[in-house]
Design a protein around this motif. Structure first.
Motif, PDB file in Angstrom:
ATOM      1  N   GLU A   1       0.829  -1.203   0.000  1.00  0.00           N
ATOM      2  CA  GLU A   1       0.000   0.000   0.000  1.00  0.00           C
ATOM      3  C   GLU A   1       0.868   1.260   0.000  1.00  0.00           C
ATOM      4  N   SER A   2       1.762   1.376   0.965  1.00  0.00           N
ATOM      5  CA  SER A   2       2.662   2.523   1.030  1.00  0.00           C
ATOM      6  C   SER A   2       3.886   2.146   1.851  1.00  0.00           C
ATOM      7  N   TRP A   3       5.053   2.359   1.265  1.00  0.00           N
ATOM      8  CA  TRP A   3       6.296   1.994   1.928  1.00  0.00           C
ATOM      9  C   TRP A   3       6.599   2.947   3.079  1.00  0.00           C
ATOM     10  N   THR A   4       6.176   4.190   2.943  1.00  0.00           N
ATOM     11  CA  THR A   4       6.625   5.241   3.868  1.00  0.00           C
ATOM     12  C   THR A   4       5.681   5.489   5.039  1.00  0.00           C
ATOM     13  N   ARG A   5       4.629   4.705   5.182  1.00  0.00           N
ATOM     14  CA  ARG A   5       3.732   4.959   6.308  1.00  0.00           C
ATOM     15  C   ARG A   5       3.253   3.676   6.976  1.00  0.00           C
ATOM     16  N   LEU A   6       2.870   3.836   8.229  1.00  0.00           N
ATOM     17  CA  LEU A   6       2.340   2.726   9.015  1.00  0.00           C
ATOM     18  C   LEU A   6       0.852   2.939   9.214  1.00  0.00           C
ATOM     19  N   LYS A   7       0.098   1.861   9.172  1.00  0.00           N
ATOM     20  CA  LYS A   7      -1.331   1.940   9.498  1.00  0.00           C
ATOM     21  C   LYS A   7      -1.464   1.867  11.015  1.00  0.00           C
ATOM     22  N   VAL A   8      -2.324   2.695  11.565  1.00  0.00           N
ATOM     23  CA  VAL A   8      -2.577   2.675  13.004  1.00  0.00           C
ATOM     24  C   VAL A   8      -3.837   1.858  13.245  1.00  0.00           C
ATOM     25  N   HIS A   9      -3.746   0.878  14.117  1.00  0.00           N
ATOM     26  CA  HIS A   9      -4.914   0.074  14.473  1.00  0.00           C
ATOM     27  C   HIS A   9      -5.381   0.486  15.855  1.00  0.00           C
ATOM     28  N   GLN A  10      -6.707   0.621  15.984  1.00  0.00           N
ATOM     29  CA  GLN A  10      -7.294   1.031  17.254  1.00  0.00           C
ATOM     30  C   GLN A  10      -8.309  -0.016  17.698  1.00  0.00           C
ATOM     31  N   LYS A  11      -8.661   0.046  18.988  1.00  0.00           N
ATOM     32  CA  LYS A  11      -9.683  -0.861  19.506  1.00  0.00           C
ATOM     33  C   LYS A  11     -10.549  -0.127  20.516  1.00  0.00           C
ATOM     34  N   LYS A  12     -11.657  -0.759  20.873  1.00  0.00           N
ATOM     35  CA  LYS A  12     -12.631  -0.140  21.779  1.00  0.00           C
ATOM     36  C   LYS A  12     -12.058   0.121  23.159  1.00  0.00           C
ATOM     37  N   GLU A  13     -11.455  -0.911  23.760  1.00  0.00           N
ATOM     38  CA  GLU A  13     -10.952  -0.749  25.119  1.00  0.00           C
ATOM     39  C   GLU A  13      -9.704  -1.575  25.327  1.00  0.00           C
ATOM     40  N   GLY A  14      -8.945  -1.187  26.374  1.00  0.00           N
ATOM     41  CA  GLY A  14      -7.702  -1.879  26.676  1.00  0.00           C
ATOM     42  C   GLY A  14      -7.968  -3.268  27.205  1.00  0.00           C
ATOM     43  N   ALA A  15      -6.994  -4.134  27.089  1.00  0.00           N
ATOM     44  CA  ALA A  15      -7.111  -5.497  27.611  1.00  0.00           C
ATOM     45  C   ALA A  15      -7.185  -5.447  29.135  1.00  0.00           C
ATOM     46  N   PRO A  16      -7.954  -6.332  29.754  1.00  0.00           N
ATOM     47  CA  PRO A  16      -8.089  -6.293  31.206  1.00  0.00           C
ATOM     48  C   PRO A  16      -6.799  -6.641  31.936  1.00  0.00           C
ATOM     49  N   ALA A  17      -5.803  -7.151  31.228  1.00  0.00           N
ATOM     50  CA  ALA A  17      -4.557  -7.562  31.873  1.00  0.00           C
ATOM     51  C   ALA A  17      -3.889  -6.392  32.593  1.00  0.00           C
ATOM     52  N   SER A  18      -3.858  -5.199  31.956  1.00  0.00           N
ATOM     53  CA  SER A  18      -3.163  -4.084  32.594  1.00  0.00           C
ATOM     54  C   SER A  18      -4.072  -3.317  33.550  1.00  0.00           C
ATOM     55  N   GLY A  19      -5.303  -3.081  33.143  1.00  0.00           N
ATOM     56  CA  GLY A  19      -6.208  -2.285  33.969  1.00  0.00           C
ATOM     57  C   GLY A  19      -6.818  -3.061  35.114  1.00  0.00           C
TER      58      GLY A  19
END
Length: 175
Positions: A143-161
């Motif tokens: 798609e593009s060599w010079t950029r990264l796709k950012v992936h997002q999610k609804k909420e953090g994993a319960p492991a840390s919180g």
């Protein structure tokens, strides 16, 4: 009265177009680029065909986009380079079209990327963000060599919180 009309040489030279300015000195030493050795320009990597590897630690951060990266528990992760080999700048592309650029002449770190993202989202409230937590980055060279796709999610994993809650539940089951 004659003291008032005496020529003021400093003021006169400034007003008269700097005719008595010092001779122009030529630049004898040009400052070397402040980029570190081994840090690449992303376009050079593309022309050489070198592949990028993204730090896996970004997937485990569970970082909210509208909070400061300084609030992360694991500060050591922030110092790591975002990509291998390190690059001077990289574009971070969000699914809805927003593009943010992370820059660091000594190599873009995870902190640089999070700072660039945070700058865009710091004024947003939690309920304004549909997907407020960073899930990680993806590099798609097709798609593009010079950029990264950012992936997002609804909420953090319960492991840390909710680490403590898990332990309590496990404790209750044992009794």
């Amino acid at each position: 009265m004659s003291a008032d009309t005496a020529p003021l040489t400093k003021v006169d030279s400034a007003i008269s177009g700097l005719s008595s300015s010092p001779p122009e000195s030529k630049i004898k030493h040009r400052r070397a680029s402040s980029s570190a050795a081994g840090v690449y320009n992303i376009n050079d990597l593309e022309s050489e065909g070198k592949e990028l590897l993204i730090a896996k630690e970004t997937q485990k951060l569970n970082w909210k986009l509208n909070t400061s990266p300084a609030t992360l528990e694991d500060k050591e992760v922030l110092k790591k380079f975002l990509t291998t080999p390190p690059v001077k700048k990289i574009d971070l592309h969000f699914p809805l079209g927003l593009e943010v650029t992370a820059r660091n002449l000594k190599g873009v770190t995870i902190k640089d990327a999070l700072d660039a993202i945070h700058k865009q989202f710091k004024k947003k409230a939690d309920d304004e963000l549909e997907l407020p937590v960073l899930a990680g980055f993806e590099w798609d060279k097709e798609e593009s060599w010079t950029r990264l796709k950012v992936h997002q999610k609804k909420e953090g994993a319960p492991a840390s919180g909710g680490g403590k809650k898990k332990k309590n539940k496990a404790g209750l089951e044992e009794e």
